[in-house]
Design a protein around this motif. Sequence first.
Motif, PDB file in Angstrom:
ATOM      1  N   SER A 104       0.811  -1.214   0.000  1.00  0.00           N
ATOM      2  CA  SER A 104       0.000   0.000   0.000  1.00  0.00           C
ATOM      3  C   SER A 104       0.849   1.270   0.000  1.00  0.00           C
ATOM      4  CB  SER A 104      -0.927  -0.002   1.220  1.00  0.00           C
ATOM      5  OG  SER A 104      -0.170  -0.088   2.419  1.00  0.00           O
ATOM      6  N   ALA A 105       2.112   1.156   0.429  1.00  0.00           N
ATOM      7  CA  ALA A 105       2.977   2.335   0.476  1.00  0.00           C
ATOM      8  C   ALA A 105       3.421   2.782  -0.908  1.00  0.00           C
ATOM      9  CB  ALA A 105       4.207   2.046   1.347  1.00  0.00           C
ATOM     10  N   PHE A 106       3.279   1.904  -1.900  1.00  0.00           N
ATOM     11  CA  PHE A 106       3.740   2.219  -3.253  1.00  0.00           C
ATOM     12  C   PHE A 106       2.526   2.216  -4.171  1.00  0.00           C
ATOM     13  CE2 PHE A 106       7.031  -0.159  -0.985  1.00  0.00           C
ATOM     14  CZ  PHE A 106       8.052   0.769  -0.983  1.00  0.00           C
ATOM     15  N   THR A 107       2.073   3.403  -4.566  1.00  0.00           N
ATOM     16  CA  THR A 107       0.859   3.514  -5.360  1.00  0.00           C
ATOM     17  C   THR A 107       1.063   3.031  -6.796  1.00  0.00           C
ATOM     18  OG1 THR A 107       1.443   5.815  -5.834  1.00  0.00           O
ATOM     19  CG2 THR A 107      -0.050   5.395  -3.975  1.00  0.00           C
ATOM     20  N   ASP A 108       2.192   3.364  -7.372  1.00  0.00           N
ATOM     21  CA  ASP A 108       2.457   2.958  -8.762  1.00  0.00           C
ATOM     22  C   ASP A 108       3.955   2.734  -8.927  1.00  0.00           C
ATOM     23  OD1 ASP A 108       2.195   2.357 -11.408  1.00  0.00           O
ATOM     24  OD2 ASP A 108       1.894   4.424 -12.074  1.00  0.00           O
ATOM     25  N   PRO A 109       4.467   1.592  -8.426  1.00  0.00           N
ATOM     26  CA  PRO A 109       5.921   1.389  -8.405  1.00  0.00           C
ATOM     27  C   PRO A 109       6.503   0.899  -9.717  1.00  0.00           C
ATOM     28  CG  PRO A 109       4.840  -0.495  -7.420  1.00  0.00           C
ATOM     29  CD  PRO A 109       3.737   0.469  -7.789  1.00  0.00           C
ATOM     30  N   LEU A 110       5.674   0.616 -10.716  1.00  0.00           N
ATOM     31  CA  LEU A 110       6.180  -0.014 -11.934  1.00  0.00           C
ATOM     32  C   LEU A 110       7.190   0.870 -12.658  1.00  0.00           C
ATOM     33  CD1 LEU A 110       5.956  -2.555 -13.642  1.00  0.00           C
ATOM     34  CD2 LEU A 110       4.106  -1.464 -14.913  1.00  0.00           C
ATOM     35  N   PHE A 111       6.879   2.155 -12.804  1.00  0.00           N
ATOM     36  CA  PHE A 111       7.773   3.050 -13.537  1.00  0.00           C
ATOM     37  C   PHE A 111       9.138   3.178 -12.854  1.00  0.00           C
ATOM     38  CE2 PHE A 111       9.184   7.585 -14.010  1.00  0.00           C
ATOM     39  CZ  PHE A 111       9.785   7.417 -15.242  1.00  0.00           C
ATOM     40  N   PRO A 112       9.213   3.496 -11.562  1.00  0.00           N
ATOM     41  CA  PRO A 112      10.553   3.583 -10.954  1.00  0.00           C
ATOM     42  C   PRO A 112      11.276   2.243 -10.911  1.00  0.00           C
ATOM     43  CG  PRO A 112       8.840   3.821  -9.284  1.00  0.00           C
ATOM     44  CD  PRO A 112       8.165   3.895 -10.611  1.00  0.00           C
ATOM     45  N   ALA A 113      10.547   1.145 -10.762  1.00  0.00           N
ATOM     46  CA  ALA A 113      11.201  -0.164 -10.701  1.00  0.00           C
ATOM     47  C   ALA A 113      11.815  -0.541 -12.041  1.00  0.00           C
ATOM     48  CB  ALA A 113      10.203  -1.229 -10.254  1.00  0.00           C
ATOM     49  N   ILE A 114      11.054  -0.408 -13.125  1.00  0.00           N
ATOM     50  CA  ILE A 114      11.581  -0.751 -14.450  1.00  0.00           C
ATOM     51  C   ILE A 114      12.707   0.193 -14.845  1.00  0.00           C
ATOM     52  CG2 ILE A 114      10.989  -0.957 -16.885  1.00  0.00           C
ATOM     53  CD1 ILE A 114       9.908  -3.197 -15.116  1.00  0.00           C
ATOM     54  N   THR A 115      12.555   1.471 -14.492  1.00  0.00           N
ATOM     55  CA  THR A 115      13.619   2.436 -14.776  1.00  0.00           C
ATOM     56  C   THR A 115      14.894   2.069 -14.027  1.00  0.00           C
ATOM     57  OG1 THR A 115      11.984   4.192 -15.099  1.00  0.00           O
ATOM     58  CG2 THR A 115      14.254   4.871 -14.688  1.00  0.00           C
ATOM     59  N   GLY A 116      14.737   1.646 -12.768  1.00  0.00           N
ATOM     60  CA  GLY A 116      15.895   1.268 -11.985  1.00  0.00           C
ATOM     61  C   GLY A 116      16.537  -0.032 -12.436  1.00  0.00           C
ATOM     62  N   LEU A 117      15.728  -0.989 -12.832  1.00  0.00           N
ATOM     63  CA  LEU A 117      16.258  -2.287 -13.234  1.00  0.00           C
ATOM     64  C   LEU A 117      16.979  -2.235 -14.579  1.00  0.00           C
ATOM     65  CD1 LEU A 117      13.283  -4.595 -12.165  1.00  0.00           C
ATOM     66  CD2 LEU A 117      15.605  -4.671 -11.231  1.00  0.00           C
ATOM     67  N   PHE A 118      16.455  -1.431 -15.511  1.00  0.00           N
ATOM     68  CA  PHE A 118      16.975  -1.491 -16.877  1.00  0.00           C
ATOM     69  C   PHE A 118      17.524  -0.169 -17.403  1.00  0.00           C
ATOM     70  CE2 PHE A 118      13.624  -4.737 -16.515  1.00  0.00           C
ATOM     71  CZ  PHE A 118      14.360  -5.872 -16.803  1.00  0.00           C
ATOM     72  N   GLY A 119      17.012   0.949 -16.914  1.00  0.00           N
ATOM     73  CA  GLY A 119      17.449   2.233 -17.450  1.00  0.00           C
ATOM     74  C   GLY A 119      18.687   2.790 -16.774  1.00  0.00           C
ATOM     75  N   VAL A 120      18.602   2.970 -15.464  1.00  0.00           N
ATOM     76  CA  VAL A 120      19.682   3.600 -14.716  1.00  0.00           C
ATOM     77  C   VAL A 120      20.987   2.800 -14.774  1.00  0.00           C
ATOM     78  CG1 VAL A 120      20.415   4.318 -12.402  1.00  0.00           C
ATOM     79  CG2 VAL A 120      18.107   4.849 -13.203  1.00  0.00           C
ATOM     80  N   PRO A 121      20.980   1.461 -14.598  1.00  0.00           N
ATOM     81  CA  PRO A 121      22.261   0.731 -14.646  1.00  0.00           C
ATOM     82  C   PRO A 121      23.000   0.901 -15.968  1.00  0.00           C
ATOM     83  CG  PRO A 121      20.557  -0.648 -13.669  1.00  0.00           C
ATOM     84  CD  PRO A 121      19.864   0.555 -14.219  1.00  0.00           C
ATOM     85  N   GLY A 122      22.278   0.847 -17.083  1.00  0.00           N
ATOM     86  CA  GLY A 122      22.937   1.019 -18.373  1.00  0.00           C
ATOM     87  C   GLY A 122      23.552   2.392 -18.528  1.00  0.00           C
ATOM     88  N   LEU A 123      22.855   3.410 -18.024  1.00  0.00           N
ATOM     89  CA  LEU A 123      23.386   4.767 -18.106  1.00  0.00           C
ATOM     90  C   LEU A 123      24.630   4.915 -17.237  1.00  0.00           C
ATOM     91  CD1 LEU A 123      20.019   6.750 -17.932  1.00  0.00           C
ATOM     92  CD2 LEU A 123      21.478   6.460 -19.934  1.00  0.00           C
ATOM     93  N   LEU A 124      24.601   4.347 -16.026  1.00  0.00           N
ATOM     94  CA  LEU A 124      25.767   4.439 -15.146  1.00  0.00           C
ATOM     95  C   LEU A 124      26.962   3.715 -15.733  1.00  0.00           C
ATOM     96  CD1 LEU A 124      24.079   3.911 -11.650  1.00  0.00           C
ATOM     97  CD2 LEU A 124      24.946   6.052 -12.614  1.00  0.00           C
ATOM     98  N   TYR A 125      26.728   2.558 -16.316  1.00  0.00           N
ATOM     99  CA  TYR A 125      27.834   1.800 -16.895  1.00  0.00           C
ATOM    100  C   TYR A 125      28.402   2.494 -18.124  1.00  0.00           C
ATOM    101  CZ  TYR A 125      29.125  -2.565 -14.660  1.00  0.00           C
ATOM    102  OH  TYR A 125      29.690  -3.491 -13.822  1.00  0.00           O
ATOM    103  N   SER A 126      27.547   3.138 -18.897  1.00  0.00           N
ATOM    104  CA  SER A 126      28.063   3.853 -20.073  1.00  0.00           C
ATOM    105  C   SER A 126      28.911   5.044 -19.658  1.00  0.00           C
ATOM    106  CB  SER A 126      26.901   4.309 -20.953  1.00  0.00           C
ATOM    107  OG  SER A 126      26.099   5.271 -20.275  1.00  0.00           O
ATOM    108  N   LEU A 127      28.564   5.674 -18.530  1.00  0.00           N
ATOM    109  CA  LEU A 127      29.398   6.768 -18.029  1.00  0.00           C
ATOM    110  C   LEU A 127      30.751   6.241 -17.560  1.00  0.00           C
ATOM    111  CD1 LEU A 127      26.921   8.981 -15.969  1.00  0.00           C
ATOM    112  CD2 LEU A 127      28.094   9.593 -18.091  1.00  0.00           C
TER     113      LEU A 127
END
Length: 276
Positions: free
Chosen positions: A50-73
């Motif tokens: 109940s504490a997370f109303t819509d966690p899908l966007f931050p979760a998918i972004t964290g799992l697949f978006g942010v790691p690739g960006l950090l590694y490319s840097l």
Amino acid sequence: TADFVQAGIPVALVLVLASMVWGENGWNKLRAAIVIGLAGALGLLTLGGSAFTDPLFPAITGLFGVPGLLYSLKAKNRVPPQQDAPEPLTPKNLLEGSVLGCLAAGMTALLPAIGPGEASFLLMKFARRMSPSLYLLLAGCINACNLLFSLLFLYLLGKTRTGAAAALAQLQPLDADWLLAFTGAGLVSAAFGAWAAVALAKAAAKELPRINYALLTKATLAFLVVVVGLVQGVPGLLVLGVAACIGLLPLAWGIRRAHGMAYLMVPTLAYYLGFA
């Protein structure tokens, strides 16, 4: 038919998860199981909390978006000069890619939480070694056919597997006439989209080497964090951070990033087994 499909979904999800682990080599099997376990646990905690109303966007972004960006840097990647010399595909390659793409699209439309990445991985485990051009053909076919199959399953089973099918189900009851009309429209738009994608890609490829890749990566990373913070607040940033830590593991261990999709697959399996 609907009851049979419903009963077979948890079995299929278990087989897909097992094949994802078994597809790795040596100790990477254990590493894949760890990533799947962590991502699945995160999904169970956030998607039903109940504490997370819509966690899908931050979760998918964290799992697949942010790691690739950090590694490319970290790697200081640069876009190499692009060459307009695609590998030619024979009629046999075209037929093979189309048939395999249709099979994979049917899998993604039928089974919840199975995406094009998992379907491509499973097919590649049973098919011969693919050339880059054949793989691109397969991936494009999966994404194009996935929408058509989602309409078919909406018509036959009343189940929505894509956002487009869910929106359509709310707007218009899907009968045989509408199914034919939407299928025709999808085929026409896919043909136009293929032509437009090639034309736009050729134009964009000429400009890509001129882009400051590091600056673009930093701006994208900052944009994602700001959007998650504005839309989801502190809970969203917490999910983003935890998911990013999990998403970095496949890159550090050299295993497939698709294991992160256990974030959706494990809660879906728990739902069909009656545990959620």
